[in-house]
Design a protein around this motif. Sequence first.
Motif, PDB file in Angstrom:
ATOM      1  N   GLN A 165      18.012 -24.256   8.020  1.00  0.00           N
ATOM      2  CA  GLN A 165      17.706 -25.689   8.132  1.00  0.00           C
ATOM      3  C   GLN A 165      17.276 -26.224   6.765  1.00  0.00           C
ATOM      4  OE1 GLN A 165      14.255 -25.322  10.936  1.00  0.00           O
ATOM      5  NE2 GLN A 165      13.087 -26.237   9.247  1.00  0.00           N
ATOM      6  N   VAL A 166      17.308 -27.542   6.660  1.00  0.00           N
ATOM      7  CA  VAL A 166      16.846 -28.180   5.420  1.00  0.00           C
ATOM      8  C   VAL A 166      15.326 -28.111   5.385  1.00  0.00           C
ATOM      9  CG1 VAL A 166      16.764 -30.352   4.121  1.00  0.00           C
ATOM     10  CG2 VAL A 166      18.781 -29.783   5.476  1.00  0.00           C
ATOM     11  N   CYS A 167      14.783 -27.851   4.226  1.00  0.00           N
ATOM     12  CA  CYS A 167      13.323 -27.898   4.078  1.00  0.00           C
ATOM     13  C   CYS A 167      12.942 -29.352   3.784  1.00  0.00           C
ATOM     14  CB  CYS A 167      12.885 -26.982   2.935  1.00  0.00           C
ATOM     15  SG  CYS A 167      11.194 -27.256   2.437  1.00  0.00           S
ATOM     16  N   ASP A 168      12.145 -29.903   4.687  1.00  0.00           N
ATOM     17  CA  ASP A 168      11.639 -31.270   4.487  1.00  0.00           C
ATOM     18  C   ASP A 168      10.275 -31.131   3.807  1.00  0.00           C
ATOM     19  OD1 ASP A 168      10.499 -33.722   4.689  1.00  0.00           O
ATOM     20  OD2 ASP A 168      10.556 -33.820   6.883  1.00  0.00           O
ATOM     21  N   TYR A 169      10.199 -31.537   2.545  1.00  0.00           N
ATOM     22  CA  TYR A 169       8.980 -31.284   1.754  1.00  0.00           C
ATOM     23  C   TYR A 169       7.730 -31.877   2.411  1.00  0.00           C
ATOM     24  CZ  TYR A 169      12.315 -30.008  -1.887  1.00  0.00           C
ATOM     25  OH  TYR A 169      13.324 -29.400  -2.597  1.00  0.00           O
ATOM     26  N   GLN A 170       7.928 -32.980   3.149  1.00  0.00           N
ATOM     27  CA  GLN A 170       6.755 -33.639   3.749  1.00  0.00           C
ATOM     28  C   GLN A 170       6.094 -32.773   4.812  1.00  0.00           C
ATOM     29  OE1 GLN A 170       7.331 -37.657   4.772  1.00  0.00           O
ATOM     30  NE2 GLN A 170       7.870 -38.140   2.669  1.00  0.00           N
ATOM     31  N   GLN A 171       6.831 -31.812   5.306  1.00  0.00           N
ATOM     32  CA  GLN A 171       6.247 -30.952   6.350  1.00  0.00           C
ATOM     33  C   GLN A 171       5.430 -29.804   5.775  1.00  0.00           C
ATOM     34  OE1 GLN A 171       7.871 -30.000   9.988  1.00  0.00           O
ATOM     35  NE2 GLN A 171       9.741 -31.180   9.713  1.00  0.00           N
ATOM     36  N   ILE A 172       5.428 -29.676   4.458  1.00  0.00           N
ATOM     37  CA  ILE A 172       4.661 -28.578   3.845  1.00  0.00           C
ATOM     38  C   ILE A 172       3.208 -29.028   3.699  1.00  0.00           C
ATOM     39  CG2 ILE A 172       4.379 -27.155   1.772  1.00  0.00           C
ATOM     40  CD1 ILE A 172       7.433 -27.364   1.398  1.00  0.00           C
ATOM     41  N   LYS A 173       2.323 -28.290   4.321  1.00  0.00           N
ATOM     42  CA  LYS A 173       0.895 -28.641   4.243  1.00  0.00           C
ATOM     43  C   LYS A 173       0.140 -27.483   3.596  1.00  0.00           C
ATOM     44  CE  LYS A 173       1.444 -32.369   6.883  1.00  0.00           C
ATOM     45  NZ  LYS A 173       2.289 -33.255   6.113  1.00  0.00           N
ATOM     46  N   LEU A 174      -0.792 -27.881   2.728  1.00  0.00           N
ATOM     47  CA  LEU A 174      -1.535 -26.848   1.987  1.00  0.00           C
ATOM     48  C   LEU A 174      -2.998 -26.855   2.392  1.00  0.00           C
ATOM     49  CD1 LEU A 174       0.153 -27.776  -1.317  1.00  0.00           C
ATOM     50  CD2 LEU A 174       0.124 -25.461  -0.422  1.00  0.00           C
ATOM     51  N   PHE A 191       9.665 -21.762  -4.118  1.00  0.00           N
ATOM     52  CA  PHE A 191      10.860 -22.606  -4.108  1.00  0.00           C
ATOM     53  C   PHE A 191      11.953 -21.982  -4.983  1.00  0.00           C
ATOM     54  CE2 PHE A 191       7.388 -25.684  -3.395  1.00  0.00           C
ATOM     55  CZ  PHE A 191       7.829 -26.262  -2.211  1.00  0.00           C
ATOM     56  N   CYS A 192      13.163 -21.889  -4.397  1.00  0.00           N
ATOM     57  CA  CYS A 192      14.344 -21.383  -5.133  1.00  0.00           C
ATOM     58  C   CYS A 192      15.521 -22.287  -4.780  1.00  0.00           C
ATOM     59  CB  CYS A 192      14.694 -19.963  -4.695  1.00  0.00           C
ATOM     60  SG  CYS A 192      13.360 -18.770  -4.729  1.00  0.00           S
ATOM     61  N   GLU A 193      15.379 -23.585  -5.018  1.00  0.00           N
ATOM     62  CA  GLU A 193      16.388 -24.524  -4.498  1.00  0.00           C
ATOM     63  C   GLU A 193      17.500 -24.850  -5.468  1.00  0.00           C
ATOM     64  OE1 GLU A 193      13.081 -25.813  -5.389  1.00  0.00           O
ATOM     65  OE2 GLU A 193      12.663 -27.308  -3.889  1.00  0.00           O
ATOM     66  N   GLY A 194      17.593 -24.115  -6.594  1.00  0.00           N
ATOM     67  CA  GLY A 194      18.627 -24.470  -7.565  1.00  0.00           C
ATOM     68  C   GLY A 194      18.369 -25.875  -8.089  1.00  0.00           C
ATOM     69  N   ALA A 199      14.221 -32.843  -6.550  1.00  0.00           N
ATOM     70  CA  ALA A 199      13.615 -33.666  -5.489  1.00  0.00           C
ATOM     71  C   ALA A 199      12.298 -33.053  -5.016  1.00  0.00           C
ATOM     72  CB  ALA A 199      14.583 -33.767  -4.316  1.00  0.00           C
ATOM     73  N   ASN A 200      11.891 -31.955  -5.629  1.00  0.00           N
ATOM     74  CA  ASN A 200      10.689 -31.240  -5.175  1.00  0.00           C
ATOM     75  C   ASN A 200       9.423 -31.946  -5.694  1.00  0.00           C
ATOM     76  OD1 ASN A 200       8.447 -29.363  -5.358  1.00  0.00           O
ATOM     77  ND2 ASN A 200       9.898 -27.771  -4.779  1.00  0.00           N
ATOM     78  N   PRO A 201       8.574 -32.431  -4.786  1.00  0.00           N
ATOM     79  CA  PRO A 201       7.429 -33.240  -5.243  1.00  0.00           C
ATOM     80  C   PRO A 201       6.472 -32.490  -6.166  1.00  0.00           C
ATOM     81  CG  PRO A 201       7.438 -32.974  -2.821  1.00  0.00           C
ATOM     82  CD  PRO A 201       8.652 -32.284  -3.336  1.00  0.00           C
TER      83      PRO A 201
END
Length: 350
Positions: A165-174, A191-194, A199-201
Amino acid sequence: MNYDFIIIGQGLAGSLLAWRLIERQQKVLVMDDRRRTASSMVAAGMVNPMAGMRFNCHPRMDDWLNAAMVFYQSLERFSGKRYWHPLNMQRLFRSREQRRFYTRRLDEKICQRYLGPELDQTDVPNLVQAPYGGFWQYQTGYVDIPSLLLDIGHWLTQRKALLEQVCDYQQIKLSDRHVSYGDIRAKFLIFCEGYRMQANPWFKALPLQPDKGEILTLTSNENLCKTIINSAHWLVPLRNGDYRFGATHQHQGIDNQPTRQGEKDLRQGLDALLTSSEGLRIKSHLAGVRPATRDRHPFIGVHATHWRLGLFNGFGARGALTIPWYSQRLVNYWLDSVDLPAEANIERCI
Ligand SMILES: Cc1cc2nc3c(=O)[nH]c(=O)nc-3n(C[C@H](O)[C@H](O)[C@H](O)COP(=O)(O)OP(=O)(O)OC[C@H]3O[C@@H](n4cnc5c(N)ncnc54)[C@H](O)[C@@H]3O)c2cc1C
């Protein structure tokens, strides 16, 4: 749903990192959108210790190559398949002046293992034009990266360690205690998104320099070559009898779609390399984006304030050669507290 590591991206970088962490008994989950934009699936996978117009040899070359050979061969023993295809390379000079760089390298100890003699006229295949001559290169070949990724993907799926699935950055909580994605929790996330790290915040400010490349797969009635031919473009004879020909470099209009202009440029490249392209057929025309960096070193490390977030990216045009060594360094950093190689550590960009 508790893990030691979540890895975003199952290109060559994410795959090898996952493999090495699992080898060290870590519980890993990889999230990837079915390799939708993976440059790894487009790459020719060539390994060339003396790339570039001046045939430079990086001081870490021996380490990179040894790690790559050990890694690919151990994976081959595991799966019973071949990924690494050693093939000598005929390097053609692009001008009379370029020969100077070759003669200079002959005196450098670090290059000697990889350098062969100048080409004899009879070495060059009949259909190849080499007006300025060239030389032999050793310790070269190609890695069949697409098969390797599909096999690692299959292996991860069997272990229930791949989420497509696509990783939606907004769902990552720290939090202080973990990083979470929905109901999935882990100690760390890498993160290894090439090239999509743009787009990685957390990491988009790093100076990535995406480099779009287009590439052809060819069939031919004639035997074009038995070794890799490398000039302004390169021609790689594949094990199944096809050839790969590439590649273009483009720094604007970055996407992973093949274009008419790309095909035109590659056809012109073929005309310059071969005396005749009769009997040649284009089987496929693909494009991808190399995750290159401005200083040509990878981006490896941990976020300056969010220490549960890591990055393993920026392998540009030589992922097949360098990812095996750097993935080991990142694992040693995380699990054994060994310093990262300074040239690749993202701290250099701060
Ligand atoms: C035409 C061309 C020829 C090349 N030839 C060579 C060569 O001969 N030798 C060589 O060593 N290298 C070559 N390369 C470069 C090589 O492709 C890279 O060095 C290497 O494959 C990069 O791997 P990566 O895993 O970092 O990135 P990628 O392969 O791009 O993988 C990133 C993965 O992350 C996924 N992803 C990204 N964002 C998300 C998200 N938000 N959610 C879920 N998944 C996500 C992507 O879909 C992809 O699967 C070539 C590249 C191109 C384009």
